[in-house]
Design an enzyme around this catalytic site. Sequence first.
Site, PDB file in Angstrom:
ATOM      1  N   LYS A  53       0.797  -1.232   0.000  1.00 65.10           N
ATOM      2  CA  LYS A  53       0.000   0.000   0.000  1.00 65.10           C
ATOM      3  C   LYS A  53       0.828   1.281   0.000  1.00 65.10           C
ATOM      4  O   LYS A  53       0.377   2.324  -0.492  1.00 65.10           O
ATOM      5  CB  LYS A  53      -0.943   0.002   1.201  1.00 65.10           C
ATOM      6  CG  LYS A  53      -2.111  -0.973   1.105  1.00 65.10           C
ATOM      7  CD  LYS A  53      -3.135  -0.502   0.104  1.00 65.10           C
ATOM      8  CE  LYS A  53      -4.419  -1.335   0.207  1.00 65.10           C
ATOM      9  NZ  LYS A  53      -5.462  -0.842  -0.712  1.00 65.10           N
ATOM     10  N   SER A 303       0.631 -10.015  -0.847  1.00 69.63           N
ATOM     11  CA  SER A 303       0.390  -8.574  -0.821  1.00 69.63           C
ATOM     12  C   SER A 303       0.571  -7.917   0.545  1.00 69.63           C
ATOM     13  O   SER A 303       0.718  -6.696   0.627  1.00 69.63           O
ATOM     14  CB  SER A 303      -1.016  -8.259  -1.352  1.00 69.63           C
ATOM     15  OG  SER A 303      -1.998  -8.932  -0.583  1.00 69.63           O
TER      16      SER A 303
END
Length: 400
Positions: A53, A303
């Site tokens: 992110k 992720s």
Amino acid sequence: MRLVNLDRITEARRLLEGVVRGTPMEHARDLEQVHGGAVHLKCENLQRTGSFKIRGAYTRIHGLSEAERGRGVVAASAGNHAQGVALAASLLGIKATVFMPARVPLPKLAATRGYGADVTLHGDVFDETLAEAIAFAEHTGAVFIHPFDHEDVIAGQGTVGLELLEQVPEVATVLVPTGGGGLVSGVAAAVRALRPDVRVVAVQAEGAAAFPPSLAAGKPGRLADPHTMADGIAVGQPGELTFAHVTDLVDDVVTVSEESLSRAVLLCLERRKLVVEPAGAAAVAALLEHPGAFRPPIVGVLSGGNVDPLLLLQIIQHGMTAGGRYLSLRLRVPDRPGSLAAVLSRISELGANVLDIEHRRISGALELGEVEVALNLETRGPDHCAGVTAELRRAGFTVL
């Protein structure tokens, strides 16, 4: 609608030099047998803030005008986006306010505050948190930083795609955990521009898979009740921009069960020595749940790794159960001295470990002179479970 192109992603990569880490690629040999070729894992769980992110958040916030920077930024998140925005704003000297759900895990709350953001807890469900963040932006003039549906965010996330193509140039399939679609949109844009022959697959949790019905309808749709342990990809509705990217650039969307997510987290921990959150392990879950479905060489993106320790404990137990590492049995044995000892002795000989045991004399299903023994055992896998059960039956015990 204009899609993010390679130039935007390349520009984002130059911007992110010295800000983000070039994360390693792990060779997952244990996953290769069922897929007939090389499997690699792109370790964004080892990125700054523990997820990809920061790439999109920094790219987006860096692009603000001086006037916008002066008003500060605001975000709503249950974890990874919050930390990415907090660190990015801190690095750029911008005030950040983050709204998080009231029941956010303490480690995520502490990390977000540790990166310098002002955190406000609001709402029992994320929609309430999001609404409050948007209201704050409208009231104060702070710039709302969307977690996925913005060109700069997608361009930043696309730098993952550039890296993985350099690390595994022979890749044939890329698997990407997908919630709102920012990461898979960016990765697909990068991969499609440089290697149009590579297949890009979005992976969603079954209980929060908004893309399949949206793609079928031809427009973004909202799920009534998204639910999954993978809170990082529990997004009820794709964005307009990410929907356009997935429609045009992503080859397939697959879903995975909660059991597969648990097994994937456990496999990453045991075999790769990597702490990965359920959302972050979605690509590995797809490899486990859909053997042989993807053309190798395969790259699966891990992720994120921000998982609450209490949840991790539950996931490990769930994953061991799903992987056949626990066996629950109920036996009927004669109600006489030595019967229970005989059961336990046989289980010991079979190499299973007793976790707990319950001895019941009162049940309407029991015959006179019988007792029921309930056992939870730790085993070595599905074949061992089947073998223990069969051997107990052969020893004359009634297995219910």
